[in-house]
Design an enzyme around this catalytic site. Structure first.
Site, PDB file in Angstrom:
ATOM      1  N   LYS A 202       1.212  -1.174   0.294  1.00  7.99           N
ATOM      2  CA  LYS A 202      -0.166   0.282  -0.485  1.00  7.99           C
ATOM      3  C   LYS A 202       1.073   0.792   0.314  1.00  7.99           C
ATOM      4  O   LYS A 202       1.818   0.914  -0.076  1.00  7.99           O
ATOM      5  CB  LYS A 202      -0.809  -0.022   1.512  1.00  7.99           C
TER       6      LYS A 202
HETATM    7  C1  LIG Z   1      -5.546  -4.756   0.927  1.00  9.37           C
HETATM    8  C2  LIG Z   1      -7.035  -4.311   0.981  1.00  9.37           C
HETATM    9  C3  LIG Z   1      -7.700  -4.822   1.801  1.00  9.37           C
HETATM   10  C4  LIG Z   1      -7.136  -5.505   3.239  1.00  9.37           C
HETATM   11  O1  LIG Z   1      -6.377  -4.387   3.782  1.00  9.37           O
HETATM   12  P1  LIG Z   1      -5.411  -5.229   5.080  1.00  9.37           P
HETATM   13  O2  LIG Z   1      -4.575  -4.226   5.724  1.00  9.37           O
HETATM   14  O3  LIG Z   1      -4.540  -6.608   4.410  1.00  9.37           O
HETATM   15  O4  LIG Z   1      -6.052  -6.108   5.723  1.00  9.37           O
HETATM   16  C5  LIG Z   1      -8.870  -4.222   2.066  1.00  9.37           C
HETATM   17  N1  LIG Z   1      -9.616  -3.870   0.751  1.00  9.37           N
HETATM   18  C6  LIG Z   1      -9.482  -3.569  -0.097  1.00  9.37           C
HETATM   19  C7  LIG Z   1      -9.919  -2.997  -1.756  1.00  9.37           C
HETATM   20  C8  LIG Z   1      -7.257  -3.755   0.309  1.00  9.37           C
HETATM   21  O5  LIG Z   1      -6.670  -3.575  -1.605  1.00  9.37           O
END
Ligand SMILES: *Cc1c(COP(=O)(O)O)cnc(C)c1O
Length: 402
Positions: A202
């Site tokens: 991210k």
């Molecule tokens: C990465 C992601 C999540 C989950 O995030 P985590 O921190 O890995 O639990 C949820 N929704 C979307 C759209 C994502 O890309």
């Protein structure tokens, strides 16, 4: 998209020649010395679990988003799940979710006992289609989870209006959208609760990690308590030098707390969020320019009066006109030592949701159109100019294969 291939803006390469020796990992984060030192500091301090650094990270995030409450958790998935619990989703309740998203969005609803009801996306923005939201609302609908896809804000004017009209809660899945703004307002602050991710790929990272933000004190308290076993507020302080404090268990909670080891990374990443964004924007613009003459669809232009977070650069392979399939394109990129991603194969095409909710191919044409064509190429602040040119070279090599 243009069909004629001109060679002025793309890198001239020898067909099939391997451009780089080292594999370029998709979504690899930029980690700098201050967070390395801070993590070591945490380890040496002996306080590695939830503690003062988590608190500091929450305070910083709260300021960044301009909200009253921010609760750090061990993932965005946890934030989404606790949001569902906090707004009172129960068995029999329906929650509207785009099918063009990551599984966590829908699974959060299911874990709270609710039923995710899928909605198609718009082909150009890849964001949830407000018209389809209206079609899918029933007597049982309790909430909408818009996902700001790839960092592009959803049509929040319409979504907020629909939610008001039908008395629905809004939980924003802002996993891609930490920097995103819509008409001057930051995403994650439109609805009842906003959820963010600091997963490794991210825009800023803590390894694993997430945050829930809200202006609602009741939701904030519930999320805080539910995230740590359901123990009464500030239970994490029970081993501090202020002396042992008894706690009370007030809910059957979950184990979703963020650790200081993770927050140690976050408190140095967050101040660089804008710097990293600027670098990704540069790469984004370079890609747009380089792919202008290739037979691929590039992301839609950024809408007026919005800020795009530039989380994913998605190419759509024009499989109707090219000889190459999307999956062949993926393997050509890998052969060229370029890591790629697919965001996403729509949820209704996965076996679990098909078996459980009887979804099938044909139900959501736009999301299927994207699922069959989409490829995400590296877009990280860590990329050097040389990496970016390697990606461009590999794309033009793969796409013009005959
Ligand atoms: C990465 C992601 C999540 C989950 O995030 P985590 O921190 O890995 O639990 C949820 N929704 C979307 C759209 C994502 O890309």
């Amino acid at each position: 998209m243009k069909n004629n291939i001109k060679d002025d803006s793309i890198v001239q390469i020898e067909r099939g020649k391997i451009l780089r020796e080292k594999f370029l990992v998709f979504g690899s984060p930029l980690i700098e010395q201050p967070e390395i030192d801070e993590v070591i500091g945490s380890l040496k301090s002996g306080w590695i679990g939830t503690g003062p650094k988590v608190h500091q990270f929450e305070e910083m995030f709260k300021k960044y988003k301009g909200v009253k409450y921010a609760m750090a958790l061990n993932s965005c998935t946890a934030a989404l799940h606790l949001s569902m619990v906090a707004i009172g989703i129960k068995p029999g309740d329906e929650v509207i979710v785009p099918t063009m998203t990551f599984a966590a969005t829908a699974n959060a609803v299911i874990h709270a006992g609710g039923k995710p009801v899928f909605v198609d996306c718009q082909r150009d923005t890849m964001n949830i289609d407000p018209d389809d939201i209206e079609r899918k609302i029933s007597q049982r609908t309790k909430a909408i989870i818009p996902v700001h896809f790839g960092g592009r804000p959803c049509d929040m004017d319409r979504i907020v209006n629909i939610a008001r009209k039908h008395n629905l809660k809004i939980i924003e899945d802002s996993a891609h959208a930490i920097e995103t703004e819509y008409k001057g307002k930051k995403t994650g602050t439109f609805g009842d609760i906003g959820c963010f991710s600091f997963y490794v790929t991210k825009n800023i990272v803590t390894g694993e990690g997430g945050m829930a933000v809200t202006d609602n004190e009741d939701y904030a308290n519930q999320i805080k308590i539910l995230g740590l076993h359901g123990m009464s507020k500030d239970a994490w302080k029970r081993f501090s030098d202020a002396g042992y404090k008894h706690y009370q268990v007030v809910y059957s909670g979950f184990k979703y707390n963020m650790m200081d080891l993770q927050a140690a990374i976050g408190i140095h990443q967050l101040p660089r969020v804008e710097k990293y964004w600027k670098r990704r924007k540069e790469i984004w613009d370079r890609y747009n320019n380089a792919f202008d003459n290739l037979p691929v669809f590039v992301p839609a232009a950024v809408e007026q009066n919005t800020k795009h977070a530039f989380h994913l650069y998605t190419l759509l392979i024009d499989i109707d006109r090219l000889r190459i399939s999307r999956d062949q394109f993926l393997s050509e990129m890998t052969k060229q030592n370029i890591g790629v991603g697919v965001h996403y194969i729509a949820l209704h095409l996965h076996p679990f949701y098909q078996k459980t909710y009887a979804y099938k191919r044909g139900d959501f044409p736009n999301s299927e159109w994207i699922s069959d064509r989409t490829v995400s190429i590296p877009l990280s602040a860590k990329l050097t100019d040389g990496d970016v040119e390697d990606v461009i070279g590999a794309v033009s090599d793969a796409i013009t294969i005959t």
